[in-house]
Design an enzyme around this catalytic site. Structure first.
Site, mmCIF file in Angstrom:
data_model
loop_
_atom_site.group_PDB
_atom_site.id
_atom_site.type_symbol
_atom_site.label_atom_id
_atom_site.label_comp_id
_atom_site.label_asym_id
_atom_site.label_seq_id
_atom_site.Cartn_x
_atom_site.Cartn_y
_atom_site.Cartn_z
ATOM 1 N N ARG A 142 0.821 -1.213 0.000
ATOM 2 C CA ARG A 142 0.000 0.000 0.000
ATOM 3 C C ARG A 142 0.859 1.270 0.000
ATOM 4 O O ARG A 142 0.347 2.374 -0.109
ATOM 5 C CB ARG A 142 -0.910 0.035 1.242
ATOM 6 C CG ARG A 142 -1.955 -1.054 1.281
ATOM 7 C CD ARG A 142 -2.759 -1.004 2.566
ATOM 8 N NE ARG A 142 -3.828 -0.039 2.540
ATOM 9 C CZ ARG A 142 -5.102 -0.320 2.308
ATOM 10 N NH1 ARG A 142 -5.486 -1.555 2.069
ATOM 11 N NH2 ARG A 142 -6.013 0.618 2.313
ATOM 12 N N TYR A 145 0.843 4.273 -2.523
ATOM 13 C CA TYR A 145 -0.260 5.223 -2.368
ATOM 14 C C TYR A 145 -0.079 6.052 -1.102
ATOM 15 O O TYR A 145 -0.080 7.285 -1.147
ATOM 16 C CB TYR A 145 -1.577 4.449 -2.320
ATOM 17 C CG TYR A 145 -2.824 5.303 -2.259
ATOM 18 C CD1 TYR A 145 -3.275 5.983 -3.395
ATOM 19 C CD2 TYR A 145 -3.562 5.423 -1.085
ATOM 20 C CE1 TYR A 145 -4.421 6.765 -3.352
ATOM 21 C CE2 TYR A 145 -4.707 6.195 -1.030
ATOM 22 C CZ TYR A 145 -5.144 6.859 -2.169
ATOM 23 O OH TYR A 145 -6.285 7.623 -2.106
#
Ligand code: NAD
Ligand code: UDP
Ligand code: UDP
Length: 311
Positions: A142, A145
């Site tokens: 993740r 992002y």
């Protein structure tokens, strides 16, 4: 003269709602999008408006236009999409922020960044106030992002301190509504599409992780208010709905509202999936006089009505 506004990522889910709102407010709107996850169909109804202009443009490249305000939304937002090409995701956040801040600096425009609750990562403080620095894995799936958005916030505040650029940083919590992409893998769109098709509803992990879901109209109102705050108020500010649900509760609500016969099935929990998320919106209440007005049942019903027309 009408205000000139640039919306990057304007052909996406949130961007298209924002463009529509700004046109209704009388602005001239330039929508810049490379159609990575956005689609022309989202803005088709706006194309006849002579105050609307669409540009195919990738924000990782420089852009020279003359505008009064910039809303920087360009960035894939769903884990499925932002993980397809993680390097491009970080480039979009970081190079995109540099280019849009360079533009804002040159033309002296006010610029708002669509930041995210993901800057808090898997939060150990609950609910999350803006003063919380977060708990983010810098090397996980993740991170492209989360860290891209964190770096964009850093750039916004450094352009503000170093060059006096007039910035606004909005930390947006999970938002849903009509025009979400049916295949983007986000929980609200997945559950509604699965329920309407009578397919199994996929619960990742035990379904006890929580999210707080905000209807798109509430978010757009919050962003427009933030852009309009006259005093020097850069933020960051949380924009979200504090109504918190477990993912299992959300699935049950979608089944109830659609009248679906779908069953819940367990699937593996993705790596680094945050366990809990809920905004502290005290600052938005105080500074923007803003709070959400659409409760989750009403918003989900409107979203279900939309998805019935496309699936
Ligand atoms: P979306 O994927 O529907 O929209 C993103 C748009 O940006 C798309 O139209 C896409 O084509 C465009 N885009 C991507 N890379 C680009 C690039 N390099 N150059 C130009 N355009 C590019 O997602 P969304 O939900 O509408 O999210 C919009 C913004 O809001 C994103 O920045 C996202 O990080 C932020 N945000 C969204 C949520 C949410 O729950 N929807 C929550 C927090 C933050
Ligand atoms: N930039 C842009 N549009 C403008 C002005 C600048 O896209 O109207 C981009 C340009 O690519 C530049 C970046 O923004 O590299 C950062 O601009 P800044 O003025 O901060 O730095 P520099 O021009 O020195 O790189
Ligand atoms: N999720 C789920 N089933 C799905 C899609 C998502 O259980 O089909 C879960 C996901 O693991 C996460 C939550 O729902 O815990 C929200 O996921 P989403 O991708 O919408 O947003 P984010 O994780 O970025 O908040």
């Amino acid at each position: 003269m009408a205000k000139q506004v640039l919306v990057t990522g304007g052909a996406g889910f949130l961007g298209s709602h924002l463009c529509e709102r700004l046109l209704n407010d009388g602005c001239e709107v330039i929508c810049a999008d490379n159609f990575y996850t956005g689609d022309k169909s989202n803005i088709l109804p706006l194309m006849d408006n002579h105050r609307f202009e669409l540009m195919r443009h990738d924000v990782t490249f420089p852009l020279y236009v003359e505008v009064d305000e910039i809303y920087n939304l360009a960035c894939p937002a769903s884990p499925v999409h932002y993980q397809i090409d993680p390097v491009q995701t970080t480039k979009t956040s970081v190079h995109g922020a540099i280019n849009m801040l360079g533009l804002a600096k040159r033309v002296r425009a006010r610029i708002l960044q669509a930041s995210t609750s993901e800057v808090y990562g898997d939060p150990s403080v609950h609910p999350q106030p803006e003063s919380y620095w977060g708990n983010v894995n810098p090397i996980g799936i993740r991170s492209c992002y989360d860290e891209g958005k964190r770096c964009a916030e850093t750039l916004f505040f450094d352009y503000h301190r170093q060059y006096g650029v007039d910035i606004r940083v909005a930390r947006i919590f999970n938002t849903y509504g009509p025009r979400m992409h049916p295949n983007d893998g986000r929980v609200v769109s997945n559950f509604i599409v699965q329920a309407l098709r009578g397919e199994d509803i996929t619960i990742y992990g035990d379904g006890r992780q929580t999210r707080s879901f905000q209807y798109v109209d509430d978010l757009i109102e919050g962003m427009v208010r933030m852009m309009a705050t006259p005093a020097d108020f850069p933020g960051p500010i949380n924009i979200g709905n504090p109504e918190e649900y477990t993912i299992k509760q959300l699935a049950e609500l979608v089944i109830e509202l659609t009248g679906s016969a779908s069953k819940l099935v367990a699937r593996p929990l993705p790596q680094d999936d945050p366990r809990q998320r809920r905004p502290d919106i005290g600052l938005a209440r105080q500074v923007l006089k803003w709070e959400p007005t659409v409760n989750v049942r009403v918003g989900l019903q409107r979203t279900i009505d939309y998805f019935r027309t496309i699936v």
